[in-house]
Design an enzyme around this catalytic site. Structure first.
Site, mmCIF file in Angstrom:
data_model
loop_
_atom_site.group_PDB
_atom_site.id
_atom_site.type_symbol
_atom_site.label_atom_id
_atom_site.label_comp_id
_atom_site.label_asym_id
_atom_site.label_seq_id
_atom_site.Cartn_x
_atom_site.Cartn_y
_atom_site.Cartn_z
ATOM 1 N N GLU A 66 0.905 -1.127 0.083
ATOM 2 C CA GLU A 66 0.032 -0.224 0.153
ATOM 3 C C GLU A 66 0.762 1.339 0.063
ATOM 4 O O GLU A 66 0.482 2.169 -0.647
ATOM 5 C CB GLU A 66 -1.085 -0.017 1.355
ATOM 6 N N ASP A 67 2.005 1.318 0.741
ATOM 7 C CA ASP A 67 2.550 2.585 1.135
ATOM 8 C C ASP A 67 4.037 2.831 0.312
ATOM 9 O O ASP A 67 4.555 3.603 0.378
ATOM 10 C CB ASP A 67 2.822 2.674 2.460
#
Ligand code: MN
Length: 734
Positions: free
Chosen positions: A76-77
């Site tokens: 996700e990051d």
């Protein structure tokens, strides 16, 4: 920040065969991937996945779960992809990390319907592999522990989501320690004042009773030891949130020790559990109704313990939970306890599905969901604790509508769409015609039948519905409907008044008069007249400054004006209004031998056909009353004032006379219109209408109208009484 070595060491404590290389790889990979990223606190971002992994070592989880925790935010990051994770760590870990990535995007405190949908996704993701849930819960726990670094809006949302979804889910999976910590952290954020009060009081009580707690622990341990049972007894303070909930639920304070402390007796064997219970019950009197055996009948989430309360040392009520160490493990860690590392050929998931009832429940729920099987069955099996006060119903097309418990089909209709609610006239529940006013059950399929003929909902619905949305919509719709009715009535009254004054009514003319009436629109004026808040004659004067009130008036105008009827020498004289254009009226009454002005009793006068009397009012004139008028009682002591009068009608020139009726009608939109219509259809003129009393079900109206005679008036009353919406209609005489 914890070092790489510390983490490995923690795992090695409970799993000597840990794959250190794997954990090291995950540690280094995640640290590099997050690089210079910082948390809101200013700490390196990597401290977060590391702490999450550490929390999971407390739950003694397997290597793949710990590795997935370290990697859980990378897809996700950071630029990391699933393929990369698969390649380096294998598809098992890749799958876990992807599941966590999906969960990160779910907003579980959004609108109800969306929330249900997101919850399905959540359940699907965690049932796929329960380790996803374990990592997610640890992730949430660490975020809650470091909540103060978040911006305030985000804090509340996360805390609410934690309290609504994650804490109950942890409870449902039997992970009580985690649940309690999540609840307390959320409680502190959402209700800081309540949290402060409860915590302070708890501290105070703990200080005051500290000796007692030690005494109870020692006495229990000694008694058990005397009979050959080795037990570990610990007194434990209950958590602020659970106390708060109890206080709220039972609206009680927390004076009793038993309400804030629980004692745990942990023994070795099942046999000792019951033996310990026997010793406790023979040593101290038990409190009736408090014994529960969750050992022979475990809770759905696998929780097992004996519960009892006794009057113990110091005459304190003492709450006890008696269990084995294994039971204790499950009571604390729930599903995670089943995931304890074991030298087993089975995958952790297989192991779990075999051992844990909680996980079996979860898997079954999700299987139903994935099969798209019938909704009733799905919901029957999804009695998640977090849904305890909700019912789930479906539209005929299968759309899920989540409603509070006790919701009605009307609530359902408004949840679908405001228009559906406003036009709802009936419903089918699971294919059967059913009442709109009933309680919906989980899994009901509800088909709302609408009709455009119903322009607005019955106002009575307002007190039936459960949801705020429905209540607001009903209130708005009925308010509009009632206003429309009053405005139509007001328009009729004003138009007729102007016509009778031989003037031209036009909307433009009234619009020009709005400033004088201090109203914003002509509909406002009409509604005010219709409601009786504004006198029609005021509207007349505002439109035509020389307008004079019509002569037949229920309320006497000042003497200088001519609401009074001139009579001469006992013979009725045709009454003329001062301005020539206006209608001439006369009062055909005999028996009056004076020049005095004559008028009808103000609150419901006489009409031809009534037996009448005249009352002489010195300095004022003569008032004509119907013989049955209650007002006549006031003149019983002064017979000299009574005049014998009678009607002197001229058949060729029919005239109208003021009368008053009182109508009680049910509160439904359209009622007033029906009443007005009956009067109009029967050739009555409405002069004024005003509400005198309004109860939830009925409205009383006083209607001033003009009729030809008693027969005419009685016919109108009979017609009104014949209407279903009219509960009562009666003449009123002043
Ligand atoms: Mn995270």
């Amino acid at each position: 920040m914890m070092r790489q070595y510390d983490l490995i060491e923690r795992v090695r404590q409970y799993n000597p065969n840990t794959d250190e290389a794997l954990l090291n790889r995950a540690y280094v990979y995640a640290m590099k991937a997050h690089g210079e990223q910082k948390r809101a606190s200013g700490d390196p971002y990597f401290s977060h996945p590391l702490e999450v992994a550490a929390i999971l070592t407390d739950l003694k989880l397997d290597d793949a779960t710990i590795a997935a925790a370290l990697l859980h935010d990378t897809i996700e990051d950071t630029p990391t992809t699933r393929a990369e994770i698969d390649q380096i760590f294998g598809p098992d870990i890749g799958h876990l990390v992807e599941g966590l990535t999906k969960l990160k995007r779910l907003d579980l405190v959004s609108r109800e319907a969306k929330q249900a949908e997101n919850l399905r996704k959540l359940l699907l993701a965690i049932a796929d592999d329960v380790r996803v849930l374990l990592v997610k819960l640890a992730d949430r726990l660490h975020n809650m522990r470091t909540l103060e670094h978040m911006p305030p809006e985000g804090r509340t949302r996360i805390a609410q989501e934690t309290l609504d979804i994650y804490a109950p889910l942890a409870g449902r999976m039997g992970m009580h320690s985690l649940r309690e910590e999540l609840e307390d952290l959320a409680f502190r954020q959402l209700y800081p004042e309540a949290n402060r009060l409860v915590s302070e009081r708890l501290d105070e009580l703990a200080d005051r009773h500290s000796h007692l707690i030690a005494e109870i622990e020692q006495q229990l341990t000694r008694k058990l030891a005397e009979s050959g049972t080795t037990a570990v007894v610990t007194g434990r303070r209950k958590r602020p949130y659970s106390i708060w909930r109890k206080m709220e639920r039972k609206s009680v304070g927390f004076e009793q020790l038993s309400d804030i402390f629980g004692f745990r007796v942990v023994v070795k064997t099942l046999r000792e559990v019951y033996r310990a219970l026997g010793i406790v019950h023979t040593t101290w009197p038990m409190v009736p109704g408090r014994f529960k055996d969750y050992v022979s009948t475990p809770k759905q989430n696998d929780y097992r313990s004996l519960h009892t309360t006794v009057i113990g040392p110091g005459n304190q009520r003492v709450e006890l939970q008696i269990r084995t160490a294994d039971m204790h493990e499950i009571a604390e860690y729930g599903i995670a306890a089943h995931a304890l590392y074991k030298d087993s050929a089975d995958s952790p998931t297989e192991m779990l599905s075999r051992e844990s009832r909680a996980y079996a429940w979860l898997r079954h729920t999700v299987e139903l969901l994935a099969e798209g099987s019938n909704p009733e069955e799905f919901l029957e099996h999804t009695k998640l604790e977090l849904f305890h006060d909700q019912v789930f119903c479906f539209t005929p097309k299968g759309k899920l509508i989540a409603l509070p418990r006790k919701a009605t089909p009307i609530d359902f209709a408004y949840a679908v769409h405001t228009d559906v609610g406003n036009h709802a006239v009936g419903c089918k529940i699971n294919g059967q015609m059913g009442p709109l006013v009933s309680e919906l059950n989980n899994g009901d399929e509800v088909d709302i039948i609408t009709s455009k003929a119903q322009t607005s909902p019955p106002s009575a619905w307002e007190s039936i519905v459960i949801t705020g949305k429905a209540r607001l919509a009903i209130r708005r719709a009925t308010r509009n409907a009632v206003r429309t009715q009053y405005a139509a009535l007001g328009r009729r009254i004003v138009e007729r008044l102007i016509q009778r004054a031989k003037r031209e009514y036009s909307d433009e003319k009234l619009t020009g008069a709005l400033p004088r009436l201090a109203r914003a629109s002509i509909d406002d004026v009409f509604a005010a007249v219709g409601r009786g808040e504004m006198r029609p004659s005021d509207v007349g004067r505002a439109m035509y400054p020389d307008y004079k009130e019509e002569r037949i008036a229920a309320v006497p105008p000042p003497k200088s004006e001519t609401g009074w009827f001139g009579l001469k020498k006992g013979k009725a004289v045709k009454f003329k209004v001062p301005t020539a254009e206006q209608t001439a009226a006369s009062i055909p009454i005999r028996g009056i031998n004076s020049d005095l002005p004559v008028r009808f009793a103000p609150n419901g006068g006489a009409v031809p056909g009534d037996r009448i009397v005249g009352i002489l009012n010195p300095g004022e004139g003569i008032t004509i009353y119907p013989i049955q008028s209650a007002a006549l009682k006031a003149f019983e002591e002064t017979p000299e004032r009574w005049l014998d009068v009678r009607w002197d009608m001229d058949e060729r020139t029919p005239q109208r006379f003021p009368a008053r009726i009182e109508v009680q009608s049910v509160n439904e939109p359209g009622t007033l219109a029906q009443i007005a219509q009956v009067i109009a259809e029967n050739d009555g003129n409405i002069d004024n209408i005003r509400m005198t009393r309004r109860s939830p079900d009925f409205t009383d109206c006083m209607i001033d109208l003009e009729v030809y005679d008693l027969k005419h008036l009685n016919a109108i009353i009979a017609q009104l009484r014949a209407k279903k919406v009219v509960a009562a209609a009666d003449r009123v005489t002043g």
